[in-house]
Design a protein around this motif. Sequence first.
Motif, PDB file in Angstrom:
ATOM      1  N   THR A 244      71.407  42.078  29.550  1.00 26.09           N
ATOM      2  CA  THR A 244      70.273  42.186  28.631  1.00 26.09           C
ATOM      3  C   THR A 244      68.988  41.694  29.290  1.00 26.09           C
ATOM      4  O   THR A 244      67.916  42.283  29.102  1.00 26.09           O
ATOM      5  CB  THR A 244      70.558  41.398  27.345  1.00 26.09           C
ATOM      6  OG1 THR A 244      71.599  42.070  26.615  1.00 26.09           O
ATOM      7  CG2 THR A 244      69.321  41.308  26.458  1.00 26.09           C
TER       8      THR A 244
ATOM      9  N   VAL B 241      59.381  43.829  29.346  1.00 28.66           N
ATOM     10  CA  VAL B 241      59.240  42.823  28.284  1.00 28.66           C
ATOM     11  C   VAL B 241      59.067  41.438  28.902  1.00 28.66           C
ATOM     12  O   VAL B 241      58.321  40.603  28.384  1.00 28.66           O
ATOM     13  CB  VAL B 241      60.465  42.854  27.348  1.00 28.66           C
ATOM     14  CG1 VAL B 241      60.399  41.726  26.328  1.00 28.66           C
ATOM     15  CG2 VAL B 241      60.567  44.200  26.658  1.00 28.66           C
TER      16      VAL B 241
ATOM     17  N   ARG C 195      65.589  43.876  29.804  1.00 28.77           N
ATOM     18  CA  ARG C 195      64.274  43.424  29.336  1.00 28.77           C
ATOM     19  C   ARG C 195      63.250  43.447  30.475  1.00 28.77           C
ATOM     20  O   ARG C 195      62.081  43.761  30.261  1.00 28.77           O
ATOM     21  CB  ARG C 195      64.390  42.021  28.739  1.00 28.77           C
ATOM     22  CG  ARG C 195      65.066  42.018  27.373  1.00 28.77           C
ATOM     23  CD  ARG C 195      65.420  40.602  26.909  1.00 28.77           C
ATOM     24  NE  ARG C 195      64.258  39.726  26.817  1.00 28.77           N
ATOM     25  CZ  ARG C 195      63.421  39.682  25.795  1.00 28.77           C
ATOM     26  NH1 ARG C 195      63.615  40.478  24.746  1.00 28.77           N
ATOM     27  NH2 ARG C 195      62.402  38.837  25.779  1.00 28.77           N
TER      28      ARG C 195
ATOM     29  N   PRO D 231      66.499  47.880  22.379  1.00 26.76           N
ATOM     30  CA  PRO D 231      67.154  46.576  22.568  1.00 26.76           C
ATOM     31  C   PRO D 231      68.365  46.447  21.652  1.00 26.76           C
ATOM     32  O   PRO D 231      68.594  47.275  20.765  1.00 26.76           O
ATOM     33  CB  PRO D 231      66.054  45.584  22.178  1.00 26.76           C
ATOM     34  CG  PRO D 231      65.181  46.345  21.221  1.00 26.76           C
ATOM     35  CD  PRO D 231      65.238  47.785  21.632  1.00 26.76           C
TER      36      PRO D 231
END
Length: 265
Positions: free
Chosen positions: A56, A65, A60, A97
Amino acid sequence: MRTVSAAETAPTTYAWAVEAAGLHVKAGRHLAVDGLDLRLGTGVHALLGPNGAGKTTLMRALATVIKPAGGTLTLLGEAVDGRADLRRVRRGLGYLPQQFGFYPRFTVREFVEYMAWLKEMPKAEIPGAVQRAVDRVGLAAKANARMKTLSGGMLRRAGIAQAIVNDPAVLLLDEPTVGLDPEQRLDFRELLRDVGVDSCVLVSTHLVEDVVAACTDVVVMNEGRLVFDGPVDQMIEQGGEGDAGDSAAERGYSALVRRHRKATR
């Protein structure tokens, strides 16, 4: 009036849609991605790894992000660092996400339209693009339903619709099949194969059967590091009868992770 050359009107091409070298990314104070080297081009790529592997956090970072803590990251031919203007890159990205926010009173159509606007799509193109995205995820009948009335699986499909509304060059999907029933997962696999013809798609998942059915190659991570990057068939070949898993693909995956853990202890 100046004559425009063919080179100026030709579509931009990149050797790799995603290219990382020695990439370090932190999740809070924890170094979640540790020296990752990765190159991804057109096609559907799976991202596998146990919980806490850094999947994850990597997603990102690729979605811009969070900023890399070290190494280099290039998306669509443009370096991503503290000085980069990311607007052009972000217009070419689609991102779902694990958990995404939305206004509960928005209809599905309004939600996807709003996300298209945030991606700076041309105003005249948005209505048609929204309708295509909603159709592709099988939510045409629910286009005017409020988001708060949708089931978990429908919400996930609405999330996929906003991710593909701008026909992204790079599509990042983090656990996209959570909440989907078996029939919806089959439709989703078909959608992945369709999008992957022209785009770079990276799908993070724990469902190895989805990888075998829809992906051309696999990236396996463990403890923030790259364990394997190659075709699905080569991952399968890594496993044997003594490895954990109910299928050849699961055994290949578990063998890779087990060997990496043993080598780093």
